[in-house]
Design a protein around this motif. Sequence first.
Motif, PDB file in Angstrom:
ATOM      1  N   GLU A  52     -17.648   5.547 -67.955  1.00  0.00           N
ATOM      2  CA  GLU A  52     -18.011   5.136 -66.681  1.00  0.00           C
ATOM      3  C   GLU A  52     -17.694   6.097 -65.498  1.00  0.00           C
ATOM      4  N   THR A  53     -18.533   6.711 -64.837  1.00  0.00           N
ATOM      5  CA  THR A  53     -18.175   7.693 -63.772  1.00  0.00           C
ATOM      6  C   THR A  53     -18.848   7.531 -62.625  1.00  0.00           C
ATOM      7  N   ASP A  54     -18.260   7.322 -61.434  1.00  0.00           N
ATOM      8  CA  ASP A  54     -18.657   6.936 -60.193  1.00  0.00           C
ATOM      9  C   ASP A  54     -17.732   7.614 -59.027  1.00  0.00           C
ATOM     10  N   ARG A  55     -17.866   8.765 -58.574  1.00  0.00           N
ATOM     11  CA  ARG A  55     -17.185   9.472 -57.844  1.00  0.00           C
ATOM     12  C   ARG A  55     -17.794  10.097 -56.498  1.00  0.00           C
ATOM     13  N   VAL A  56     -17.172  10.017 -55.428  1.00  0.00           N
ATOM     14  CA  VAL A  56     -17.797  10.530 -54.282  1.00  0.00           C
ATOM     15  C   VAL A  56     -16.704  11.821 -54.103  1.00  0.00           C
ATOM     16  N   TYR A  57     -17.359  12.995 -54.284  1.00  0.00           N
ATOM     17  CA  TYR A  57     -16.536  14.270 -54.085  1.00  0.00           C
ATOM     18  C   TYR A  57     -16.678  14.583 -52.478  1.00  0.00           C
TER      19      TYR A  57
END
Length: 278
Positions: free
Chosen positions: A194-199
């Motif tokens: 699971e991946t949920d990132r704000v760069y």
Amino acid sequence: IETIDFNGQPALALATQAGSRAVVSLFGAQILSWIPAGSEERLYLSPAAVYDGSTPIRGGIPVCFPQFAGLGKLPKHGIVRTRPWVVGEQRTGDDYALVTLRFTETDETWAIWPQNFVAELTVVVEGERLDVELEVENTGHAPFAFTAALHTYLRVREVENARLEGLYGHEYRDSADHNRIRRDSGDMVVVEDETDRVYHDVKRPLLLRDSNRNLGINAEGFPDVVVWNPWEERCAALADLPANGFRHMLCVEAAAARQRIELDAGESWAGRQSLIAL
Ligand code: TA6
């Protein structure tokens, strides 16, 4: 440019002589399909998506405004992705097709977010490119602030084999891990969980390598990039995604999430995402 019925929702079908095509739903001004000239579908649209207006359409490019995700008290991803937009300008040239859709506040949106605004989404297909621009104007008498995103679902052959380049060294907020702030230290982002990132503050163009095809991703005006894949368990909990749906999608979103954009009365803002099939 033709008006069509797409699973019961009115939509515009764009086509150029060179063979680029796109479909834009009037519901949410959501792009549902993009086929660059001489290529194949590049957006992921869930085969289990719901089109009856009761819920957002899963896939394509939803427009999140005036709130990204759950960053404030408004409904998740804001209020325009589940409402009808109206068609503005439509133009075609030898090698491009352009449409603008517009959303103006209603009594209903005022009850949720008491602001006067006009949002405009301009979609251009040209050769191997798709350009999507969101413009927001504060048409009221007081300032307002918002977050926003073009929540782009890219179609990938097999997500574990996809490689997203260009985020090296960037700080991100990890929504899949207690909102921890981290710094990316790999040459590329590989999704295998699971991946949920704000760069934050991404100024470089990105490159998505996917088996034998690549996609360039460029943004202007949107400072952040969101990378999302729900992976197996979360995908299973989403009724409008098939069990293996997460394997064929990767969201790479142009976003203004970390800092709110402030607009004085009469001011406008615009952000754009360009996808280039390579
Ligand atoms: O952009 C990532 C995200 O905010 C995720 O946290 C995930 O929930 C996703 O958007 C989809 O949201 P939705 O409301 O369309 O199910």
